[in-house]
Scaffold this motif. Structure first.
Motif, PDB file in Angstrom:
ATOM      1  N   TRP A   1      24.723 -17.191 -18.942  1.00  0.00           N
ATOM      2  CA  TRP A   1      24.644 -18.656 -18.848  1.00  0.00           C
ATOM      3  C   TRP A   1      25.735 -19.189 -17.918  1.00  0.00           C
ATOM      4  N   GLY A   2      25.388 -20.178 -17.086  1.00  0.00           N
ATOM      5  CA  GLY A   2      26.382 -20.773 -16.191  1.00  0.00           C
ATOM      6  C   GLY A   2      26.169 -22.258 -16.045  1.00  0.00           C
ATOM      7  N   ALA A   3      27.258 -23.026 -16.172  1.00  0.00           N
ATOM      8  CA  ALA A   3      27.175 -24.473 -15.975  1.00  0.00           C
ATOM      9  C   ALA A   3      28.079 -24.873 -14.816  1.00  0.00           C
ATOM     10  N   TYR A   4      27.661 -25.913 -14.083  1.00  0.00           N
ATOM     11  CA  TYR A   4      28.434 -26.449 -12.945  1.00  0.00           C
ATOM     12  C   TYR A   4      28.895 -25.310 -12.019  1.00  0.00           C
ATOM     13  N   LEU A   5      27.985 -24.373 -11.774  1.00  0.00           N
ATOM     14  CA  LEU A   5      28.327 -23.175 -10.985  1.00  0.00           C
ATOM     15  C   LEU A   5      28.885 -23.553  -9.616  1.00  0.00           C
ATOM     16  N   GLY A   6      29.898 -22.845  -9.197  1.00  0.00           N
ATOM     17  CA  GLY A   6      30.466 -23.055  -7.865  1.00  0.00           C
ATOM     18  C   GLY A   6      31.375 -24.264  -7.761  1.00  0.00           C
ATOM     19  N   THR A   7      31.523 -25.025  -8.841  1.00  0.00           N
ATOM     20  CA  THR A   7      32.381 -26.215  -8.813  1.00  0.00           C
ATOM     21  C   THR A   7      33.650 -25.926  -9.628  1.00  0.00           C
ATOM     22  N   PRO A   8      34.648 -26.793  -9.531  1.00  0.00           N
ATOM     23  CA  PRO A   8      35.867 -26.571 -10.321  1.00  0.00           C
ATOM     24  C   PRO A   8      35.603 -26.633 -11.835  1.00  0.00           C
ATOM     25  N   ASP A   9      34.477 -27.207 -12.251  1.00  0.00           N
ATOM     26  CA  ASP A   9      34.159 -27.327 -13.685  1.00  0.00           C
ATOM     27  C   ASP A   9      33.340 -26.147 -14.216  1.00  0.00           C
ATOM     28  N   GLU A  10      33.145 -25.129 -13.398  1.00  0.00           N
ATOM     29  CA  GLU A  10      32.249 -24.011 -13.766  1.00  0.00           C
ATOM     30  C   GLU A  10      32.592 -23.407 -15.141  1.00  0.00           C
TER      31      GLU A  10
ATOM     32  N   GLN B   1      26.258 -43.356 -11.940  1.00  0.00           N
ATOM     33  CA  GLN B   1      27.694 -43.091 -11.963  1.00  0.00           C
ATOM     34  C   GLN B   1      28.060 -41.665 -12.366  1.00  0.00           C
ATOM     35  N   SER B   2      27.354 -41.136 -13.404  1.00  0.00           N
ATOM     36  CA  SER B   2      27.746 -39.822 -13.905  1.00  0.00           C
ATOM     37  C   SER B   2      27.517 -38.736 -12.855  1.00  0.00           C
TER      38      SER B   2
ATOM     39  N   VAL C   1      25.999 -15.568 -29.034  1.00  0.00           N
ATOM     40  CA  VAL C   1      26.578 -16.659 -28.232  1.00  0.00           C
ATOM     41  C   VAL C   1      25.728 -17.937 -28.182  1.00  0.00           C
ATOM     42  N   ALA C   2      24.515 -17.913 -28.743  1.00  0.00           N
ATOM     43  CA  ALA C   2      23.642 -19.097 -28.600  1.00  0.00           C
ATOM     44  C   ALA C   2      24.291 -20.353 -29.192  1.00  0.00           C
ATOM     45  N   ASP C   3      24.915 -20.212 -30.362  1.00  0.00           N
ATOM     46  CA  ASP C   3      25.531 -21.399 -30.980  1.00  0.00           C
ATOM     47  C   ASP C   3      26.722 -21.899 -30.162  1.00  0.00           C
ATOM     48  N   GLU C   4      27.473 -20.929 -29.609  1.00  0.00           N
ATOM     49  CA  GLU C   4      28.622 -21.315 -28.774  1.00  0.00           C
ATOM     50  C   GLU C   4      28.127 -22.087 -27.540  1.00  0.00           C
ATOM     51  N   ILE C   5      27.038 -21.592 -26.917  1.00  0.00           N
ATOM     52  CA  ILE C   5      26.509 -22.283 -25.728  1.00  0.00           C
ATOM     53  C   ILE C   5      26.081 -23.703 -26.097  1.00  0.00           C
ATOM     54  N   GLU C   6      25.427 -23.839 -27.241  1.00  0.00           N
ATOM     55  CA  GLU C   6      24.998 -25.184 -27.662  1.00  0.00           C
ATOM     56  C   GLU C   6      26.216 -26.105 -27.817  1.00  0.00           C
ATOM     57  N   ARG C   7      27.283 -25.579 -28.446  1.00  0.00           N
ATOM     58  CA  ARG C   7      28.506 -26.394 -28.630  1.00  0.00           C
ATOM     59  C   ARG C   7      29.116 -26.784 -27.285  1.00  0.00           C
ATOM     60  N   VAL C   8      29.182 -25.795 -26.363  1.00  0.00           N
ATOM     61  CA  VAL C   8      29.798 -26.060 -25.055  1.00  0.00           C
ATOM     62  C   VAL C   8      28.953 -27.076 -24.280  1.00  0.00           C
ATOM     63  N   ARG C   9      27.627 -26.972 -24.375  1.00  0.00           N
ATOM     64  CA  ARG C   9      26.753 -27.921 -23.678  1.00  0.00           C
ATOM     65  C   ARG C   9      26.975 -29.343 -24.201  1.00  0.00           C
ATOM     66  N   LYS C  10      27.082 -29.453 -25.533  1.00  0.00           N
ATOM     67  CA  LYS C  10      27.288 -30.782 -26.129  1.00  0.00           C
ATOM     68  C   LYS C  10      28.596 -31.385 -25.624  1.00  0.00           C
TER      69      LYS C  10
ATOM     70  N   GLU D   1      31.896 -34.897 -21.833  1.00  0.00           N
ATOM     71  CA  GLU D   1      32.951 -34.964 -20.801  1.00  0.00           C
ATOM     72  C   GLU D   1      32.408 -35.443 -19.449  1.00  0.00           C
ATOM     73  N   HIS D   2      31.255 -34.900 -19.026  1.00  0.00           N
ATOM     74  CA  HIS D   2      30.775 -35.192 -17.667  1.00  0.00           C
ATOM     75  C   HIS D   2      29.625 -36.212 -17.636  1.00  0.00           C
ATOM     76  N   GLY D   3      29.054 -36.521 -18.786  1.00  0.00           N
ATOM     77  CA  GLY D   3      27.939 -37.476 -18.821  1.00  0.00           C
ATOM     78  C   GLY D   3      26.592 -36.790 -18.655  1.00  0.00           C
ATOM     79  N   TRP D   4      26.579 -35.536 -18.208  1.00  0.00           N
ATOM     80  CA  TRP D   4      25.320 -34.799 -18.031  1.00  0.00           C
ATOM     81  C   TRP D   4      25.643 -33.318 -17.896  1.00  0.00           C
ATOM     82  N   ILE D   5      24.627 -32.500 -18.086  1.00  0.00           N
ATOM     83  CA  ILE D   5      24.841 -31.046 -18.000  1.00  0.00           C
ATOM     84  C   ILE D   5      23.987 -30.463 -16.877  1.00  0.00           C
TER      85      ILE D   5
END
Ligand SMILES: C[S@@+](CC[C@H](N)C(=O)[O-])C[C@H]1O[C@@H](n2cnc3c(N)ncnc32)[C@H](O)[C@@H]1O
Length: 251
Positions: free
Chosen positions: A205-214, A38-39, A224-233, A238-242
Motif C-alpha cells: 500500500w502507498g499513499a501520496y507516493l513520490g511526495t514528502p507526505d508519502e 482548497q484541499s 495490516v488491514a486495520d492499520e491501513i484503515e487507521r492511517v487512511r482516516k 490531516e490532508h483533507g483527502w487521500i
C-alpha cells in the motif's frame, strides 16, 4: 491551427518528469490548470513548481478554471460520470476557444500518465468529434502511480509469466475482479481491501507516493488491514483527502 499538448507529469515527484515532457513544457504558451478545491492546492502547486523548474527562456501563462465535481451520494455512478465529463468538456472548450489564439500551443499537465484513469484524452477526442473546436493534439506519457508504487516497495507488478489487473476500489468491493494473483487497486474511497476473501493476501500500500507526505505499508491483510484503515482516516483529517494505490498479491 491551435495545438494542445497533454503532458504526463508523473504521480507526485517533480523528478518523475521525462525528457520528452521537459521538451513539451518548453513549447507551451498557455497552461490550463484545473482547480479542484482548497484541499488539492498542493496538486496545483506541484504543476507550477514543475513549470518554474523546467521551463527555460520562454514566457508562458496559466489559465485557471474550476474543475467540475462528480455528484456523489444517492446517484447512479455511470450517470454521474457522464454528467461530469460533459461539464468538463464545456470547461475545456471554453479554455481552448477563449484563452488560446490561432498558432498558439496550450498545455494540460496531467497527473501521472494521461492514459490511466484520466479523462483528458477522451474529452479532447469528444470535442474534436463535435466539430465545435479545431485543434491538433499530442500526448506525452508520464510515470503512473502504479509504477511509483512498485518502485517504492521494490516489488515487481507481476509474478513470473502471469498477468496483472488494474482496477478500482469500487469494482473490488463489488467482487468484479478476475482471479489474477496480482491486482492493482486505485480510486478506493471505501477501504475495499477488507472485502478480499483470502486475508493471507499480501498488500503493498502507498499513499501520496513520490511526495514528502508519502506513506508505505506492506504485509498480509490479516496483519495490516486495520492499520491501513487507521492511517487512511488520519491522513484524510490531516490532508483533507487521500490519494493511495495498492497491489494485492495472492499467496
Ligand atoms: C484519477 S486517478 C489518476 C491516475 C493517474 N493518471 C496515474 O497515472 O497514476 C487518481 C488515483 O490515482 C492514484 N494515485 C495518483 N497519484 C498517486 C500517488 N502519488 N500516490 C498514491 N496513489 C496515487 C490513486 O489511486 C488516486 O485515487
Amino acid at each position: 491551427m491551435k495545438r494542445l499538448l497533454v503532458i504526463g507529469i508523473g504521480a507526485g515527484n517533480p523528478d518523475y518528469i521525462t525528457m520528452q515532457a521537459v521538451k513539451a513544457l518548453n513549447r507551451v504558451d498557455v497552461f490550463f490548470l484545473m482547480d479542484k478545491g482548497q484541499s488539492k492546492d498542493k496538486l496545483i502547486d506541484l504543476r507550477r513548481e514543475i513549470c518554474e523548474r523546467y521551463i527555460t527562456d520562454r514566457t508562458y501563462r496559466f489559465a485557471e478554471a474550476h474543475s467540475p465535481e462528480r455528484e456523489r451520494g444517492d446517484v447512479d455512478y455511470n450517470v454521474s460520470v457522464d454528467d461530469l465529463n460533459r461539464a468538463k468538456q464545456q470547461t475545456f472548450e471554453r479554455l481552448i476557444n477563449d484563452e488560446l489564439s490561432d498558432g498558439q500551443c496550450g498545455g494540460f499537465l496531467v497527473w501521472g500518465d494521461p492514459a490511466l484513469y484520466d479523462s483528458t484524452i477522451r474529452i479532447l477526442q469528444a470535442i474534436l468529434a463535435s466539430g465545435r473546436c479545431a485543434f491538433e493534439f499530442e500526448v506525452i506519457p508520464g510515470i503512473t502511480s502504479v509504477q511509483a508504487l512498485a518502485a517504492q516497495h521494490k516489488v515487481p507488478l507481476n509474478t513470473i509469466g502471469r498477468s496483472i489487473e488494474i482496477t478500482t476500489g469500487r469494482r473490488l468491493a463489488a467482487g468484479q475482479v478476475s482471479d489474477t494473483d496480482s491486482l492493482v487497486v486505485m480510486l478506493d474511497a471505501e477501504d475495499s481491501y477488507h472485502q478480499v476473501a483470502d486475508q493471507e493476501t499480501e498488500i503493498y500500500w502507498g499513499a501520496y507516493l513520490g511526495t514528502p507526505d508519502e506513506i508505505l505499508i506492506h504485509g498480509k491483510l490479516n496483519d495490516v488491514a486495520d492499520e491501513i484503515e487507521r492511517v487512511r482516516k488520519a491522513a484524510r483529517v490531516e490532508h483533507g483527502w487521500i490519494m493511495d494505490t495498492y497491489l494485492l498479491r495472492k499467496p
